[in-house]
Write a protein that holds these residues in place. Structure first.
Motif, PDB file in Angstrom:
ATOM      1  N   UNK A  45       0.825  -1.212   0.000  1.00  0.00           N
ATOM      2  CA  UNK A  45       0.000   0.000   0.000  1.00  0.00           C
ATOM      3  C   UNK A  45       0.858   1.261   0.000  1.00  0.00           C
ATOM      4  N   UNK A  46       1.981   1.255   0.714  1.00  0.00           N
ATOM      5  CA  UNK A  46       2.890   2.394   0.669  1.00  0.00           C
ATOM      6  C   UNK A  46       3.512   2.551  -0.712  1.00  0.00           C
ATOM      7  N   UNK A  47       3.869   1.423  -1.345  1.00  0.00           N
ATOM      8  CA  UNK A  47       4.441   1.477  -2.690  1.00  0.00           C
ATOM      9  C   UNK A  47       3.444   2.042  -3.688  1.00  0.00           C
ATOM     10  N   UNK A  48       2.164   1.648  -3.575  1.00  0.00           N
ATOM     11  CA  UNK A  48       1.132   2.177  -4.485  1.00  0.00           C
ATOM     12  C   UNK A  48       0.974   3.687  -4.306  1.00  0.00           C
ATOM     13  N   UNK A  49       1.038   4.170  -3.062  1.00  0.00           N
ATOM     14  CA  UNK A  49       0.915   5.615  -2.816  1.00  0.00           C
ATOM     15  C   UNK A  49       2.091   6.372  -3.426  1.00  0.00           C
ATOM     16  N   UNK A  62      -7.849  10.279   0.961  1.00  0.00           N
ATOM     17  CA  UNK A  62      -7.453   9.656   2.232  1.00  0.00           C
ATOM     18  C   UNK A  62      -6.070   9.000   2.145  1.00  0.00           C
ATOM     19  N   UNK A  63      -5.538   8.825   0.934  1.00  0.00           N
ATOM     20  CA  UNK A  63      -4.189   8.267   0.796  1.00  0.00           C
ATOM     21  C   UNK A  63      -3.160   9.230   1.394  1.00  0.00           C
ATOM     22  N   UNK A  64      -3.389  10.546   1.250  1.00  0.00           N
ATOM     23  CA  UNK A  64      -2.447  11.523   1.807  1.00  0.00           C
ATOM     24  C   UNK A  64      -2.481  11.528   3.339  1.00  0.00           C
ATOM     25  N   UNK A  65      -3.617  11.185   3.898  1.00  0.00           N
ATOM     26  CA  UNK A  65      -3.726  11.164   5.365  1.00  0.00           C
ATOM     27  C   UNK A  65      -2.883  10.052   5.973  1.00  0.00           C
ATOM     28  N   UNK A  66      -3.003   8.858   5.384  1.00  0.00           N
ATOM     29  CA  UNK A  66      -2.288   7.692   5.921  1.00  0.00           C
ATOM     30  C   UNK A  66      -0.941   7.461   5.242  1.00  0.00           C
ATOM     31  N   UNK A  67      -0.664   8.223   4.172  1.00  0.00           N
ATOM     32  CA  UNK A  67       0.559   8.038   3.383  1.00  0.00           C
ATOM     33  C   UNK A  67       0.662   6.612   2.832  1.00  0.00           C
ATOM     34  N   UNK A  68      -0.482   6.065   2.486  1.00  0.00           N
ATOM     35  CA  UNK A  68      -0.528   4.731   1.858  1.00  0.00           C
ATOM     36  C   UNK A  68      -1.903   4.544   1.241  1.00  0.00           C
ATOM     37  N   UNK A  69      -2.014   3.553   0.376  1.00  0.00           N
ATOM     38  CA  UNK A  69      -3.295   3.258  -0.260  1.00  0.00           C
ATOM     39  C   UNK A  69      -4.263   2.660   0.762  1.00  0.00           C
TER      40      UNK A  69
END
Length: 539
Positions: A45-49, A62-69
């Motif tokens: 998920x981090x790689x996808x982000x 919401x990806x920017x909030x958690x820094x991951x998909x």
């Protein structure tokens, strides 16, 4: 009035990545898995982000909030790519990863093919022998039924850390096997250790509980009871090149009874040894189940080493089937002989290790950002692309350049980054290779090596003894205060023309023999004086 009912539409949700970009992600995931550095769910998920940010494409806020998909993207991604699944990996050491290379495998098959051409062995004459350990506290237990919502569920065990008992086992290519041979971690062997074992099993003991050279000689004698080999009817024994197998006594015993011993390449048994490939995996699972059943049937009682042979023999009855044994010989390409049992994808990590070491001469000329990009993923990408399904559409140069650029982007932002190359050390034991242990050349080398070790040991013992003698300290003599009679006797034995002493009052010589009737000592200086000079008389 007409009432219009709204019908739910089953439209395809909008995807973050297009088909080409997701395919590049899949290739990167498979590549990392083959390199023994597979990605977890969080890492994916981090790689996808990071991949979406690098490509400047629209993604959920919401990806920017958690820094991951998000979870929804992960589940959708796994549903779209059925060739991916969540697996539990097995720990593999770096020595195993680097040693399993094309050169070592080819050398083993060259030695194996030469032996087969010379002796024409049948499948029932090809044996594989290996050791494994069984602890009193198994590392893995199966799942149990418990109350829902409870965070911790316990399972009874005999101790915090178990005691390990090793077992040696031999199987042949037609599914036959030799009864097990156990090694207990004890100084003295006790008969009750084998009360629960099968009738034909044998055992010995030493302080470590692992096979050593003396125990390997005993195992060869145990092995000879069931194989009926001779110089006229030889057999082939495949085993790893552990130091316990390099016993000259065991090799001589094998030669006398027609056993030809061939070793696997170092750190390659997890791929090339039939017992490791198809037997020991199920055996450990059945053993854990047997241990759990024993603990349940004997609640409150500790599992001891004397119980292990019985539990292992019960697990062997389930795991040691002819189908399991023969599948190990087939998968490793030993029987029937198949030199191409391992493909190029199996040697990717070893080849990449060599490429990384070649980068060392130019590493000093690059900055940190450029060093991170030195990862030979391109070769691996070409290797894995051969195994994927061929595309029906025509591949244009533009498509190839875009896919290569995305692969380079993933290699740059991905979690798998290589360490800097290290200098090779000459310390330690020299790397070994696949060897025919019973060959004349190998026996001569072993005898020469043993003679050198004995000479070095004698030299060291001699130097130690010499050092002890040179540094030996004599015991200190007890110092005593001499008496007046001894002092006067010593002084009288000197030359007669010299008196012992003189009186400090009258300055005349003192008598040669001092007694309490003619002299007295001073309490401070301990010098004698005439008794008459100090105006004293005896009381």
């Amino acid at each position: 009035m007409v009432v219009v009912h709204r019908v739910a539409s089953y439209t395809t949700p909008k995807l973050v990545f297009n088909e080409e970009q997701e395919e590049a992600l899949v290739e990167y995931i498979i590549r990392c898995c083959h390199l023994y550095y597979g990605l977890s769910i969080t890492e994916l998920k981090k790689l996808a982000y990071e991949f979406a940010r690098k490509l400047n494409i629209v993604y959920p806020a919401n990806w920017d909030t958690d820094h991951m998909a998000g979870k929804s993207w992960y589940y959708g991604f796994m549903l779209r790519h059925k060739n991916l699944s969540l697996r539990s990996p097995e720990q593999t050491s770096l020595n195993r990863i680097k040693s399993f290379c094309q050169e070592n495998v080819d050398q083993f098959f060259d030695n194996y093919s030469a032996i087969l051409e010379t002796h024409k062995f049948e499948p029932h004459q090809i044996w594989n022998m290996d050791e494994t350990g069984f602890p009193t506290v198994p590392t893995k237990f199966g799942k149990i039924i418990a109350v829902k919502g409870v965070k911790r569920v316990g399972q009874a065990a005999s101790a915090e850390r178990g005691t390990l008992v090793s077992m040696a086992l031999a199987v042949n290519a037609v599914g036959g096997f030799v009864p097990p041979f156990f090694v207990f971690p004890r100084k003295n062997m006790q008969s009750y250790f084998m009360d629960s074992a099968s009738p034909n099993a044998d055992a010995t003991c030493n302080e470590s509980g692992w096979m050593q050279q003396n125990e390997f000689v005993k195992y060869i004698r145990h092995f000879l009871k069931y194989v009926n080999s001779s110089r006229q009817k030889p057999i082939l024994l495949l085993l790893d090149n552990h130091t316990s197998h390099l016993s000259i006594e065991a090799i001589d015993l094998a030669l006398e009874n027609g056993i030809i011993m061939l070793t696997f390449p170092p750190h390659c048994s997890h791929k090339m040894q039939p017992l490791d490939v198809s037997v020991y995996g199920p055996l450990k699972g059945y053993y854990s189940t047997e241990c759990k059943n024993w603990q349940t049937a004997n609640a409150g009682k500790a599992l001891d080493i004397r119980h292990i042979p019985g539990l292992v023999c019960a697990a062997l009855d389930q795991a040691l089937t002819p189908a399991n044994i023969k599948s190990g010989f087939i998968k490793t390409g030993i029987c029937p002989l198949k030199r191409n049992a391992f493909t190029e994808s199996d040697f990717v990590q070893a080849s990449l290790s060599g490429q990384i070491s070649d980068v060392a001469p130019i590493e000093n000329a690059l900055n940190e950002e450029e060093r991170r990009r030195i990862f030979p993923m391109g070769a691996a990408c070409q290797t894995f692309s051969k195994s994927t399904k061929p595309s029906t559409s025509a591949t244009t140069p533009t498509t190839m350049s875009r896919s290569s650029s995305m692969a380079s982007v993933l290699s740059e932002i991905g979690p798998v980054q290589p360490a800097m190359p290290q200098k090779r050390s000459n310390r330690g034991r020299k790397p070994m290779k696949s060897t025919v242990l019973t060959s004349i050349e190998n026996i001569a080398k072993l005898k020469e090596k043993r003679q050198k070790c004995e000479d070095a040991k004698k030299k060291k013992e001699g130097s130690t003894q010499k050092r002890k003698r040179s540094y030996q300290i004599e015991p200190a003599k007890k110092r005593t205060q001499p008496t007046r009679a001894a002092a006067s006797k010593k002084e009288s034995s000197s030359s007669s023309d010299e008196d012992v002493d003189f009186c400090m009052i009258c300055m005349e010589n003192l008598p040669a023999k001092l007694t309490k009737n003619n002299s007295i000592e001073c309490n401070k200086c301990q010098r004698p004086f005439h008794l008459k000079c100090v105006n004293m008389s005896l009381s």
